[in-house]
Motif scaffolding. Structure first.
Motif: not given
Length: 479
Positions: A278-298, A452-457
């Protein structure tokens, strides 16, 4: 007492960090930063942002080993990949991390997970990242940054001046990470009328001689300009020992990668036990993109950045959700990055259009020896012409790596209302943006998540109590 265990993998003795603009100036030497140098630098000397020179790749065996760890233990393991023992010995690193999370409501769990919706084969969960001292997700990384700064300052017998700009949560989170540490002083700038009442009071009611809070005219993008100038002034930066713990700080990004690994390692274990993918989808509320940069590194550490996925493990993807300040959506649609006047909304922490962490993400998107040179060209164009245009090759690569959607205010306020009606559960306006975006993916029969029936976080950014004005408007209440 913190448990003693050896990291699965240790950082190499020569782990270094580089600027996203490395090689951008003819004849300029490519500077390599130690972790300590990167931590204190904020921005690189050439004006770029710092990233790891190499990104370690996690094996499924490592992820399986990590899936049983508590959050503080996992933070220690991930940081151990980037901080050589020459700089911080493992026991000391573990002590710093565990002491920082001791200030959380439950130091053993730190983050919570709440089931919200099931639509067809898809299931949505809210990741409650807001159980820290200021009830914001930024506490997860900010507390560790404060602890790491103190660790090095005590060795050097130095005092540091921290300069921070905030659109809301960053200011109070930075204050709580710094206050009480004798060798740290902080100045916070916040835009007048642009924060919630609770956010403002969290900053302005602090009585501490090491804390200075300044209300300024303009918006959060406006106040970023003089702050960036201070950090670009190298003599000034050295004279007053200036440091940033906004999301430009490398340690913020490293720690913010952890909760994506935390959830994926657990998801992988569950899928292995069930014999499913089962795939995983992270939904990230985004402002300056710091959280997104962390997700991209992960995602790079998982080997899944940019749409690549060669293993038999479940796929993971990222969806950025913004309010009306939707610069990432515009970039993905047209290839043009052109900040515009900020639109004020009931999700004030995301009333940002400069999105400065795009610099790190573009560096990784290019992914070749030319990355520093190209990023330097684009950032110079942004500074001079107030815009840059991505070649189609890189726009398409960015689109494969990151999804983006914008949610209208009427819709995210309606989501606050519907979540309360369905579950007697309150979400802050920024989290509501994520829930609204995630649900749209679940209900769209053409979306990969739905098919694909993802788990959405959904990454919940702050406790709803910090945004009473927005909640009262959404729920048709009056004071």
């Amino acid at each position: 007492a913190a448990p003693t265990r050896q990291p699965t993998v240790l950082a190499p003795r020569d782990m270094r960090f580089v600027s996203t603009r490395s090689g951008g100036r003819a004849g300029a030497a490519r500077r390599l930063y130690s972790f300590e140098e990167a931590l204190f630098a904020g921005y690189a000397d050439d004006g770029g942002m710092l990233v790891p020179e190499t990104v370690p790749r996690l094996s499924e065996e490592q992820l399986a080993d990590w899936s049983e760890l508590s959050y503080p233990e996992l933070v220690t393991e991930v940081l151990a990949l980037f901080i050589s023992e020459v700089e911080i010995e493992r026991d000391e690193l573990r002590h710093v991390v565990h002491r920082c999370y001791a200030r959380f409501k439950d130091p053993s769990t730190v983050i919570g997970t709440r089931h919200l919706y099931t639509e067809g084969l898809c299931t949505m969960f809210v990741s409650e990242l807001f159980h820290g001292p200021t009830l914001a997700f930024k506490d997860l990384a900010m507390q560790v940054v404060g602890g790491l700064l103190e660790c090095f300052l005590e060795r050097r017998n130095k005092v540091l001046t921290v300069l921070v700009g905030t659109s809301g949560d960053t200011g109070s989170s930075a204050i709580e990470a710094v206050r009480g540490r004798s060798n740290l002083h902080i100045t916070v700038l916040y835009p007048s009328g642009r924060c919630s009442e609770t956010q403002e009071l969290q900053m302005t009611t602090v009585k501490d001689r090491s804390v200075l809070v300044v209300e300024v005219e303009g918006d959060s993008d406006t106040l970023d300009v003089p702050i960036k100038r201070c950090f670009d002034d190298i003599p000034l930066k050295k004279e007053i020992n200036l440091c940033s713990i906004n999301s430009v700080n490398i340690a913020r990004m490293l720690v913010q990668a952890v909760h994506f690994i935390y959830y994926y390692s657990r998801h992988l274990r569950v899928q292995r036990e069930a014999g499913t993918r089962k795939p995983l989808l992270f939904v990230i509320p985004t402002g300056a993109g710091g959280h997104l940069a962390g997700a991209s590194l992960a995602m790079q550490m998982l080997g899944m950045f940019g749409g690549s996925h060669a293993s038999s493990a479940p796929e993971v993807s990222i969806l950025c959700a913004s309010n009306a300040n939707d610069i990432l959506c515009r970039l993905l649609q047209s290839g043009e990055f052109k900040p515009r006047q900020i639109i004020k909304t009931q999700a004030p922490a995301m009333d940002i259009d400069s999105f400065y962490n795009i610099e790190r993400i573009l560096y990784w998107i290019v992914g070749t020896g030319d990355a520093g040179s190209l990023v330097a060209q684009w950032m110079n164009s942004l500074e001079v012409l107030k815009r840059f245009v991505l070649p189609e090759e890189y726009r398409a690569k960015l689109e494969r790596a990151i999804g983006a959607t914008a949610i209208a205010e009427v819709d995210f306020l309606g989501t606050i209302r519907s979540v309360w009606a369905d579950h007697t559960y309150l979400v802050c306006p920024h989290t509501a943006i994520g829930v609204c975006a995630g649900r749209a993916e679940m209900l769209n029969p053409k979306s990969p998540a739905s098919r694909n029936g993802a788990s959405v976080i959904v990454c919940a950014t702050a406790h709803p109590a910090k945004f009473t004005e927005a909640l009262m408007k959404a729920l048709d209440m009056t004071k």
